[in-house]
Design an enzyme around this catalytic site. Structure first.
Site, PDB file in Angstrom:
ATOM      1  N   GLY A 186       3.537   3.932 -11.913  1.00  0.00           N
ATOM      2  CA  GLY A 186       3.096   5.313 -11.872  1.00  0.00           C
ATOM      3  C   GLY A 186       1.884   5.693 -12.678  1.00  0.00           C
ATOM      4  CD  GLU A 195       9.579  -1.045 -10.338  1.00  0.00           C
ATOM      5  OE1 GLU A 195      10.080  -2.133 -10.017  1.00  0.00           O
ATOM      6  OE2 GLU A 195      10.025   0.059  -9.956  1.00  0.00           O
ATOM      7  NE  ARG A 233      -4.250   7.017  -2.880  1.00  0.00           N
ATOM      8  CZ  ARG A 233      -4.705   7.770  -3.836  1.00  0.00           C
ATOM      9  NH1 ARG A 233      -5.997   7.908  -4.016  1.00  0.00           N
ATOM     10  NH2 ARG A 233      -3.878   8.397  -4.635  1.00  0.00           N
ATOM     11  CB  CYS A 256     -10.941  11.556  17.285  1.00  0.00           C
ATOM     12  SG  CYS A 256     -11.892  12.443  18.455  1.00  0.00           S
ATOM     13  CD  GLU A 257      -6.547  13.468  13.529  1.00  0.00           C
ATOM     14  OE1 GLU A 257      -6.329  14.562  12.983  1.00  0.00           O
ATOM     15  OE2 GLU A 257      -5.877  13.018  14.461  1.00  0.00           O
TER      16      GLU A 257
HETATM   17  N1  LLP Z   1       8.066   1.472  -8.487  1.00  0.00           N
HETATM   18  C1  LLP Z   1       8.567   2.227  -7.496  1.00  0.00           C
HETATM   19  C2  LLP Z   1      10.008   2.342  -7.340  1.00  0.00           C
HETATM   20  C3  LLP Z   1       7.709   2.910  -6.634  1.00  0.00           C
HETATM   21  O1  LLP Z   1       8.212   3.661  -5.659  1.00  0.00           O
HETATM   22  C4  LLP Z   1       6.308   2.792  -6.804  1.00  0.00           C
HETATM   23  C5  LLP Z   1       5.388   3.496  -5.916  1.00  0.00           C
HETATM   24  C6  LLP Z   1       5.834   1.978  -7.851  1.00  0.00           C
HETATM   25  C7  LLP Z   1       6.744   1.347  -8.674  1.00  0.00           C
HETATM   26  C8  LLP Z   1       4.374   1.777  -8.104  1.00  0.00           C
HETATM   27  O2  LLP Z   1       3.744   2.979  -8.441  1.00  0.00           O
HETATM   28  P1  LLP Z   1       2.204   3.007  -8.895  1.00  0.00           P
HETATM   29  O3  LLP Z   1       2.078   2.275 -10.225  1.00  0.00           O
HETATM   30  O4  LLP Z   1       1.406   2.326  -7.835  1.00  0.00           O
HETATM   31  O5  LLP Z   1       1.871   4.439  -8.997  1.00  0.00           O
HETATM   32  N2  LLP Z   1       0.638   6.035  -1.439  1.00  0.00           N
HETATM   33  C9  LLP Z   1       0.539   6.742  -2.684  1.00  0.00           C
HETATM   34  C10 LLP Z   1       1.375   6.105  -3.771  1.00  0.00           C
HETATM   35  C11 LLP Z   1       2.830   5.972  -3.404  1.00  0.00           C
HETATM   36  C12 LLP Z   1       3.609   5.219  -4.455  1.00  0.00           C
HETATM   37  C13 LLP Z   1       4.968   4.942  -3.996  1.00  0.00           C
HETATM   38  N3  LLP Z   1       5.763   4.277  -4.988  1.00  0.00           N
HETATM   39  C14 LLP Z   1      -0.930   6.853  -3.081  1.00  0.00           C
HETATM   40  O6  LLP Z   1      -1.798   6.446  -2.310  1.00  0.00           O
HETATM   41  O7  LLP Z   1      -1.254   7.398  -4.117  1.00  0.00           O
END
Ligand code: LLP
Length: 480
Positions: A268, A332, A371, A402-403
């Site tokens: 996150g 993670e 995004r 086309c959006e």
């Molecule tokens: N752990 C779990 C349980 C998760 O659901 C996620 C991401 C992560 C770790 C990794 O999170 P990160 O460090 O990448 O923030 N598509 C969106 C992000 C969706 C993330 C979903 N879960 C974007 O483009 O910002």
């Protein structure tokens, strides 16, 4: 040490003679070579820096160092599931892979992770996926009451022990785009605290009914998992998470699972919007950190809008005091490991004006970078080669899809000179790509040295796109 590690001379993005270089390799040269090799499929292209990937891993490894073997860095494959990139991360010291589908588990295995180095998470795991995870000995996160029931019945049927964490929803809100928050009261993820007891009962019932495996170890509850969302800039939120995780872990230990010791705090961390670029002054004040990136239109989203994101070290230092001494800590991340390693290089197709708006139409689109449309996220844009012309104007950079929502960056002040790069495209761009408008998945390269790069994904062709349709549906057969 991988080939990329041995060969890379300088890591990162740098302007030399007015042209952007990646690990010392000129992007203009790269562009030419890809055009020669693939023709019109040579652009747009994802360009990754092996050096930056390794630096990002090192930041997490350093941060977890005080925990010694009790600190584990797991990479969330969903951010970018290119096997070359996953292998680079593993070679650099990532110890585990966090997955959210059966296919991600298979990909992690293919990239050399052992089953015990894989975590399987998800609010809607299908039976075949759970079966495979249990059979192979993957660690599963239990996300709900139904997930617990299914896991117990599958473990019983297979006579195999399942290693699990409880994915909790302690209701902690964070400042991020609503689509990126995962622990709100009404989020679909995790077990709400009131239901923890029920889930523990389901898991305990499995203890009493084991058949092939001894009654006491059909389910091995190892601890807890909390992931509150993505693009998070407040370390304080993680303190809340650590407190909630530690409290539930203690509860589990005191209620029949004394050996439970794992706390997975999810991913996150947000990233800086701008990648530090060395040599921006070569653009005479017209480099990516001046005109072109100045005042990108206000975004309604704060998903990436941070200048100084918290470092992994700050994150670990903040949570450490709240973790039990003997706890194993898993982090993670996805974005903060890979986003800054990648850009999309895109050519200009044309410039047009409608009403009082000027548009630069490029060949990359929402099919490669969804995004901005989905989260209002800001991806900065920079020149591949800084133009000589001084005069600039305000443009929206848009794609050919086309959006009307197909925009890359709105309201940027620049001279529409050469090609552009779209920053921070290493995470959630390639992995969220689509074939909308029958656009092919684009070529991806990893720069491994100042002279060389590897094609780590070939561009899709028209034939790739149509080969899963039955030949008889086409009136005109493919030329043989
Ligand atoms: N752990 C779990 C349980 C998760 O659901 C996620 C991401 C992560 C770790 C990794 O999170 P990160 O460090 O990448 O923030 N598509 C969106 C992000 C969706 C993330 C979903 N879960 C974007 O483009 O910002």
């Amino acid at each position: 040490m991988s080939e990329a590690q041995q060969n890379s001379e300088s890591s990162g993005w740098e302007y030399k003679g007015g042209t952007l270089h990646c690990n010392g390799l000129s992007l203009e040269e790269l562009r030419l070579r890809l055009r020669q090799k693939y023709g019109h499929l040579g652009s747009p292209v994802f360009v990754y820096s092996a050096g930056i990937l390794r630096e990002n891993v090192m930041k997490y490894r350093d941060a977890l160092q005080p925990l010694e073997s009790r600190g584990m860095l797991s990479y969330s494959l969903k951010a970018n599931s290119n096997p070359y990139l996953i292998t680079e991360l593993r070679d650099a010291g990532v110890a585990a892979a966090t997955t959210v589908s059966g296919n991600e588990i298979l990909m992690a295995l293919k990239c050399g992770f052992l089953p015990e180095e894989i975590i399987f998470n998800g609010n809607g795991k299908q039976s075949w996926e759970v079966e495979m995870a249990v059979n192979r000995g993957v660690l599963l996160n239990i996300d709900s009451v139904f997930d617990a029931h299914r896991l117990v019945s599958i473990s019983r049927r297979l006579g195999s022990r399942a290693k699990v964490l409880l994915r909790l929803n302690p209701v902690i809100s964070v400042q991020t785009h609503p689509y990126l928050a995962t622990a709100l009261a009404n989020s679909k993820f995790g077990i709400e605290m009131e239901q923890v007891e029920e889930v523990l009962k389901i898991l305990s019932s499995a203890k009493a009914h084991g058949n092939n495996v001894s009654a006491s170890n059909l389910i091995e509850l190892r601890g807890v998992h909390i992931h509150i969302g993505s693009a998070i800039s407040e370390v304080e939120a993680y303190v809340e998470v650590a407190k909630a995780a530690a409290k539930t872990l203690r509860h589990i230990q005191n209620n029949g699972w004394p050996e439970a010791s794992t706390i997975n705090l999810g991913g996150g961390l947000c990233i800086a919007e701008e990648i530090p670029v060395i040599g921006k002054d070569i653009c005479n004040g017209r480099g990516p950190e001046s005109d072109i990136n100045e005042n990108p239109k206000e975004s309604s989203d704060s998903s990436t809008a941070t200048i100084n994101p918290p470092t992994p070290k700050e994150l670990v230092a903040a949570v450490l005091p709240y973790l039990p001494e003997e706890a194993v800590l898993i982090l993670e991340p996805g974005r903060s490991l890979v986003a800054t390693s990648g850009v999309i290089m895109t050519d200009i197709i044309g410039v047009k004006r409608n009403g009082d708006k000027e548009f630069i139409v490029v060949d990359a689109a929402m099919t490669e970078v969804i995004r901005p449309a989905l989260y209002g996220a800001v991806h900065q844009v920079a020149y591949v080669t800084c133009p000589h012309e001084q005069e600039t104007a305000e443009f929206d950079i848009v794609g050919p899809v086309c959006e009307s929502g197909d925009f890359i960056l709105q309201g940027c002040q620049l001279h529409p000179g050469s090609s552009f790069v779209i920053w921070t495209a290493g995470a959630y761009c390639s992995s969220m790509s689509s074939n909308y408008n029958l656009r092919p998945h684009v070529v991806e390269v990893m720069v491994t040295s100042s002279k060389d790069f590897k094609v780590i994904r070939s561009p899709q062709t028209f034939d790739d796109l149509v080969k899963k349709y039955k030949a008889q549906y086409f009136s005109v057969p493919s030329p043989s």
